[in-house]
Design a protein around this motif. Structure first.
Motif, PDB file in Angstrom:
ATOM      1  N   UNK A 120     -22.755  -5.544   1.701  1.00 40.59           N
ATOM      2  CA  UNK A 120     -22.050  -6.382   0.733  1.00 40.59           C
ATOM      3  C   UNK A 120     -21.020  -7.218   1.461  1.00 40.59           C
ATOM      4  N   UNK A 121     -21.080  -8.527   1.271  1.00 42.75           N
ATOM      5  CA  UNK A 121     -20.115  -9.432   1.896  1.00 42.75           C
ATOM      6  C   UNK A 121     -19.426 -10.274   0.832  1.00 42.75           C
ATOM      7  N   UNK A 122     -18.186 -10.656   1.136  1.00 46.22           N
ATOM      8  CA  UNK A 122     -17.418 -11.594   0.311  1.00 46.22           C
ATOM      9  C   UNK A 122     -16.980 -12.723   1.228  1.00 46.22           C
ATOM     10  N   UNK A 123     -17.656 -13.859   1.115  1.00 46.07           N
ATOM     11  CA  UNK A 123     -17.411 -15.012   2.000  1.00 46.07           C
ATOM     12  C   UNK A 123     -17.561 -14.561   3.459  1.00 46.07           C
ATOM     13  N   UNK A 124     -16.488 -14.539   4.214  1.00 39.75           N
ATOM     14  CA  UNK A 124     -16.613 -14.178   5.631  1.00 39.75           C
ATOM     15  C   UNK A 124     -16.186 -12.729   5.899  1.00 39.75           C
ATOM     16  N   UNK A 125     -16.022 -11.912   4.840  1.00 42.87           N
ATOM     17  CA  UNK A 125     -15.617 -10.522   4.985  1.00 42.87           C
ATOM     18  C   UNK A 125     -16.807  -9.613   4.658  1.00 42.87           C
ATOM     19  N   UNK A 126     -17.123  -8.713   5.578  1.00 43.93           N
ATOM     20  CA  UNK A 126     -18.175  -7.729   5.343  1.00 43.93           C
ATOM     21  C   UNK A 126     -17.538  -6.466   4.778  1.00 43.93           C
ATOM     22  N   UNK A 127     -17.715  -6.263   3.477  1.00 45.95           N
ATOM     23  CA  UNK A 127     -17.118  -5.097   2.811  1.00 45.95           C
ATOM     24  C   UNK A 127     -17.903  -3.833   3.108  1.00 45.95           C
ATOM     25  N   UNK A 128     -19.227  -3.941   3.177  1.00 46.24           N
ATOM     26  CA  UNK A 128     -20.092  -2.807   3.499  1.00 46.24           C
ATOM     27  C   UNK A 128     -21.111  -3.260   4.532  1.00 46.24           C
ATOM     28  N   UNK A 129     -21.233  -2.491   5.588  1.00 45.88           N
ATOM     29  CA  UNK A 129     -22.066  -2.884   6.724  1.00 45.88           C
ATOM     30  C   UNK A 129     -23.164  -1.841   6.935  1.00 45.88           C
ATOM     31  N   UNK A 130     -24.301  -2.027   6.237  1.00 42.76           N
ATOM     32  CA  UNK A 130     -25.451  -1.140   6.364  1.00 42.76           C
ATOM     33  C   UNK A 130     -25.055   0.324   6.106  1.00 42.76           C
ATOM     34  N   UNK A 131     -24.536   0.558   4.921  1.00 47.94           N
ATOM     35  CA  UNK A 131     -24.049   1.880   4.527  1.00 47.94           C
ATOM     36  C   UNK A 131     -25.191   2.727   3.973  1.00 47.94           C
ATOM     37  N   UNK A 132     -25.321   3.943   4.492  1.00 50.37           N
ATOM     38  CA  UNK A 132     -26.312   4.899   4.005  1.00 50.37           C
ATOM     39  C   UNK A 132     -25.675   6.283   3.913  1.00 50.37           C
ATOM     40  N   UNK A 133     -25.911   6.976   2.832  1.00 49.10           N
ATOM     41  CA  UNK A 133     -25.527   8.378   2.702  1.00 49.10           C
ATOM     42  C   UNK A 133     -26.213   8.964   1.475  1.00 49.10           C
ATOM     43  N   UNK A 134     -26.088  10.267   1.330  1.00 52.91           N
ATOM     44  CA  UNK A 134     -26.725  10.957   0.213  1.00 52.91           C
ATOM     45  C   UNK A 134     -25.727  11.891  -0.462  1.00 52.91           C
ATOM     46  N   UNK A 135     -25.785  11.949  -1.795  1.00 50.83           N
ATOM     47  CA  UNK A 135     -24.973  12.862  -2.590  1.00 50.83           C
ATOM     48  C   UNK A 135     -25.913  13.817  -3.321  1.00 50.83           C
ATOM     49  N   UNK A 136     -25.833  15.097  -2.987  1.00 48.84           N
ATOM     50  CA  UNK A 136     -26.658  16.089  -3.672  1.00 48.84           C
ATOM     51  C   UNK A 136     -26.002  16.497  -4.986  1.00 48.84           C
ATOM     52  N   UNK A 137     -26.805  17.071  -5.863  1.00 45.18           N
ATOM     53  CA  UNK A 137     -26.250  17.483  -7.149  1.00 45.18           C
ATOM     54  C   UNK A 137     -25.515  18.816  -7.008  1.00 45.18           C
ATOM     55  N   UNK A 138     -24.501  18.990  -7.867  1.00 42.70           N
ATOM     56  CA  UNK A 138     -23.771  20.244  -7.914  1.00 42.70           C
ATOM     57  C   UNK A 138     -22.802  20.458  -6.784  1.00 42.70           C
ATOM     58  N   UNK A 139     -22.152  19.390  -6.301  1.00 44.99           N
ATOM     59  CA  UNK A 139     -21.168  19.502  -5.234  1.00 44.99           C
ATOM     60  C   UNK A 139     -19.947  18.642  -5.560  1.00 44.99           C
ATOM     61  N   UNK A 140     -18.825  18.978  -4.940  1.00 41.27           N
ATOM     62  CA  UNK A 140     -17.632  18.137  -5.006  1.00 41.27           C
ATOM     63  C   UNK A 140     -17.489  17.430  -3.667  1.00 41.27           C
ATOM     64  N   UNK A 141     -17.541  16.109  -3.712  1.00 44.63           N
ATOM     65  CA  UNK A 141     -17.479  15.289  -2.504  1.00 44.63           C
ATOM     66  C   UNK A 141     -16.132  14.582  -2.400  1.00 44.63           C
ATOM     67  N   UNK A 142     -15.704  14.374  -1.178  1.00 40.73           N
ATOM     68  CA  UNK A 142     -14.585  13.489  -0.905  1.00 40.73           C
ATOM     69  C   UNK A 142     -15.100  12.247  -0.219  1.00 40.73           C
ATOM     70  N   UNK A 143     -14.847  11.095  -0.801  1.00 39.07           N
ATOM     71  CA  UNK A 143     -15.160   9.813  -0.168  1.00 39.07           C
ATOM     72  C   UNK A 143     -13.834   9.287   0.370  1.00 39.07           C
ATOM     73  N   UNK A 144     -13.625   9.456   1.657  1.00 37.78           N
ATOM     74  CA  UNK A 144     -12.321   9.220   2.261  1.00 37.78           C
ATOM     75  C   UNK A 144     -12.303   7.919   3.044  1.00 37.78           C
ATOM     76  N   UNK A 145     -11.208   7.197   2.916  1.00 35.75           N
ATOM     77  CA  UNK A 145     -11.057   5.953   3.657  1.00 35.75           C
ATOM     78  C   UNK A 145      -9.716   5.329   3.366  1.00 35.75           C
ATOM     79  N   UNK A 146      -9.253   4.516   4.300  1.00 34.70           N
ATOM     80  CA  UNK A 146      -8.009   3.801   4.088  1.00 34.70           C
ATOM     81  C   UNK A 146      -8.199   2.724   3.025  1.00 34.70           C
ATOM     82  N   UNK A 147      -7.102   2.156   2.550  1.00 30.58           N
ATOM     83  CA  UNK A 147      -7.197   1.056   1.594  1.00 30.58           C
ATOM     84  C   UNK A 147      -8.004  -0.083   2.218  1.00 30.58           C
TER      85      UNK A 147
END
Length: 289
Positions: free
Chosen positions: A11-38
């Motif tokens: 996902x890009x916004x003009x000249x900013x790449x917000x997401x760069x080939x992001x891949x991951x999986x979320x299984x059912x029945x778990x509590x996940x932390x999606x961690x990252x700076x602002x």
């Protein structure tokens, strides 16, 4: 196939790449932390999964079904975020009633109970609520939904310490009552460290890692001592960061401890906050993972 799968999303916004080939999986029945700076890309990927924005490329699958504009897939997910989705002149109690009409899985009685526990005045209009209580209202809606996948995007902003603790307690109660997948996107890592089973660290639009918390914490440790002794120990190891003060040095390392090489060095476990900071600093420097 159950779970949420994100495949090579860009996902890009003009000249900013917000997401760069992001891949991951979320299984059912778990509590996940999606961690990252602002600005790391957490909200962008959550909004794509929840069909609020669309990727430039890549795919998202919910229980094996492509998520984009598929009502049957989107009916399984809900996202609590900073965005206000209800009219400001609507009273909280009516908003609960209205939510029941859109989501048959919404438990209005449980929402009222949680409102009492938080001290939320349900007779007030949403626009009359303070910033903290607007967040609480949205948290209550999310906690009262028996859907397979519930996202919380920076859920505790504006909440005082007591209300944050109550949210974490209710989240665990809900998970115990009916296990489902909760995803908490936050940069307040220490507060949620005890809740999460798995974490995904995202930085500068890229996934740095996804691992069970216990496994990750077993891999990370620090050694401290004189600079010369620390440098000698660290040769050939994956060092994700260092701190120095005078002639003393602390190195943060991923991998197994070599007891026989420690000598006079002190070794300590690395907490999740420190591990996150050092990994993202390493990424900022452009060093290898």
């Amino acid at each position: 196939m159950s779970g949420i799968e994100v495949r090579d999303v860009v996902k890009t916004y003009k000249d900013v790449t917000a997401l760069d080939h992001v891949s991951f999986r979320l299984d059912d029945g778990k509590i996940y932390g999606l961690l990252g700076r602002n600005g790391a890309g957490k909200s962008t990927i959550i909004n794509i999964i929840n069909n609020r924005i669309f990727p430039d490329s890549g795919q998202v699958f919910i229980d094996g079904e492509e998520a984009m504009e598929q009502e049957s897939a989107q009916s399984k997910v809900f996202c609590m975020s900073e965005k206000d989705l209800y009219p400001k002149n609507m009273r909280v109690q009516k908003a609960f009633w209205l939510t029941r009409g859109f989501y048959p899985e919404f438990d209005e009685e449980r929402a009222r109970e949680y409102g009492e526990r938080f001290g939320l005045n349900t007779k007030k209009k949403i626009g009359e609520l303070s910033t903290g209580y607007r967040s609480i209202f949205k948290l209550i809606v999310a906690l009262s939904l028996d859907l397979p996948y519930i996202f919380f995007d920076e859920p505790v902003l504006g909440l005082d310490a007591n209300h944050r603790e109550l949210f974490y307690k209710l989240l665990l109660e809900e998970f115990s009552r009916k296990p489902r997948t909760f995803i908490i996107a936050t940069h307040l890592i220490e507060e949620v460290a005890g809740l999460m089973e798995d974490i995904i660290i995202i930085d500068k639009g890229q996934v740095l890692l996804q691992k069970p918390v216990e496994e990750l914490m077993n891999e990370g440790y620090s050694v401290s001592g004189t600079a010369a002794e620390v440098d000698a120990y660290c040769r050939g190891k994956r060092v994700i960061g260092v701190d120095e003060l005078g002639g003393l040095k602390v190195a943060y390392i991923m991998g197994e401890t070599e007891e026989e090489k420690l000598g006079r060095l002190a070794v300590s476990a690395m907490n999740l906050q420190k591990l996150f900071v050092k990994l993202t600093e390493q990424n900022e420097r452009g060093e290898g993972r």
